[in-house]
Design a protein around this motif. Sequence first.
Motif, PDB file in Angstrom:
ATOM      1  N   PHE A   1       0.903  -1.216  -0.093  1.00  0.00           N
ATOM      2  CA  PHE A   1       0.211   0.077  -0.117  1.00  0.00           C
ATOM      3  C   PHE A   1       0.883   1.356   0.034  1.00  0.00           C
ATOM      4  N   PRO A   2       0.567   2.211  -0.668  1.00  0.00           N
ATOM      5  CA  PRO A   2       1.287   3.414  -0.664  1.00  0.00           C
ATOM      6  C   PRO A   2       1.542   4.029   0.697  1.00  0.00           C
TER       7      PRO A   2
ATOM      8  N   VAL B   1      -3.335  -6.711  -4.225  1.00  0.00           N
ATOM      9  CA  VAL B   1      -3.092  -7.592  -5.342  1.00  0.00           C
ATOM     10  C   VAL B   1      -3.647  -6.506  -6.713  1.00  0.00           C
ATOM     11  N   ASP B   2      -2.612  -6.290  -7.567  1.00  0.00           N
ATOM     12  CA  ASP B   2      -2.777  -5.322  -8.924  1.00  0.00           C
ATOM     13  C   ASP B   2      -3.131  -6.679  -9.960  1.00  0.00           C
ATOM     14  N   THR B   3      -4.197  -6.531 -10.558  1.00  0.00           N
ATOM     15  CA  THR B   3      -4.349  -7.594 -11.642  1.00  0.00           C
ATOM     16  C   THR B   3      -5.215  -6.835 -12.615  1.00  0.00           C
TER      17      THR B   3
ATOM     18  N   TYR C   1      -8.906   1.069  -0.335  1.00  0.00           N
ATOM     19  CA  TYR C   1      -8.326   1.529   1.014  1.00  0.00           C
ATOM     20  C   TYR C   1      -6.935   2.612   0.411  1.00  0.00           C
ATOM     21  N   GLY C   2      -7.274   3.784   0.348  1.00  0.00           N
ATOM     22  CA  GLY C   2      -6.257   4.734  -0.211  1.00  0.00           C
ATOM     23  C   GLY C   2      -5.977   4.480  -1.586  1.00  0.00           C
ATOM     24  N   THR C   3      -6.025   3.295  -2.074  1.00  0.00           N
ATOM     25  CA  THR C   3      -6.188   3.029  -3.687  1.00  0.00           C
ATOM     26  C   THR C   3      -7.158   1.817  -3.690  1.00  0.00           C
ATOM     27  N   GLU C   4      -7.740   1.742  -5.181  1.00  0.00           N
ATOM     28  CA  GLU C   4      -8.738   0.576  -5.366  1.00  0.00           C
ATOM     29  C   GLU C   4      -7.830  -0.688  -5.635  1.00  0.00           C
TER      30      GLU C   4
END
Length: 202
Positions: free
Chosen positions: A108-109, A149-151, A162-165
Amino acid sequence: MKKIVIIDYGLGNLRSVRKGLEHAGADVIISSDPEEIKNADGVILPGVGAFRDAMKNVEVLRSTIDEYVESGKPMLGICLGQQMMLSTSEEGGVTEGLDLVKGQVLRFPHSELKVPHMGWNSIKITQEHPIFDGIPEGSYVYFVHSYYVDTSDRNTLISCEYGTEFAAAIVNDAGNVIGTQFHPEKSGDTGLKILENFVAMC
């Protein structure tokens, strides 16, 4: 009765997952035996802890998992188990995953939000799948994770913010490998329904 094997590779919250599956009416075995895994009606890949350690431990079962997945039978990865299904993770330096679903695992960033992402969060259903039959849009489920997870959109079943999708649930192109970043076994009635749906798929 459906025979479900929870893969025991030394890292995982096995007891609560087992309890949830038994509640769903499954005959549950915790095992690292390749024959038990290959002969199961359904397989669970659980996981808590660090990605690199998990992959080191599961490496001995990699060909067994590949053979099981190719059979077309259902497999469910939970939390770290979902992350292990991806191509790579940046946790502890770039590490290869099982590559069952194309994508990567990212931290997470840094933001004003606390990491790990811990607690209940609502989900957005992005495409239909039998494992989420009867689960309403906006349902709350329980998360504990510092990496996400980024897919692709086609491999994302559920997203969460959460801060990012990020992908809160994923699926492979064939539809038989599913992962959830959240813990169904800790997500109350919603989680139990998901586990019941998985057992029904098997």
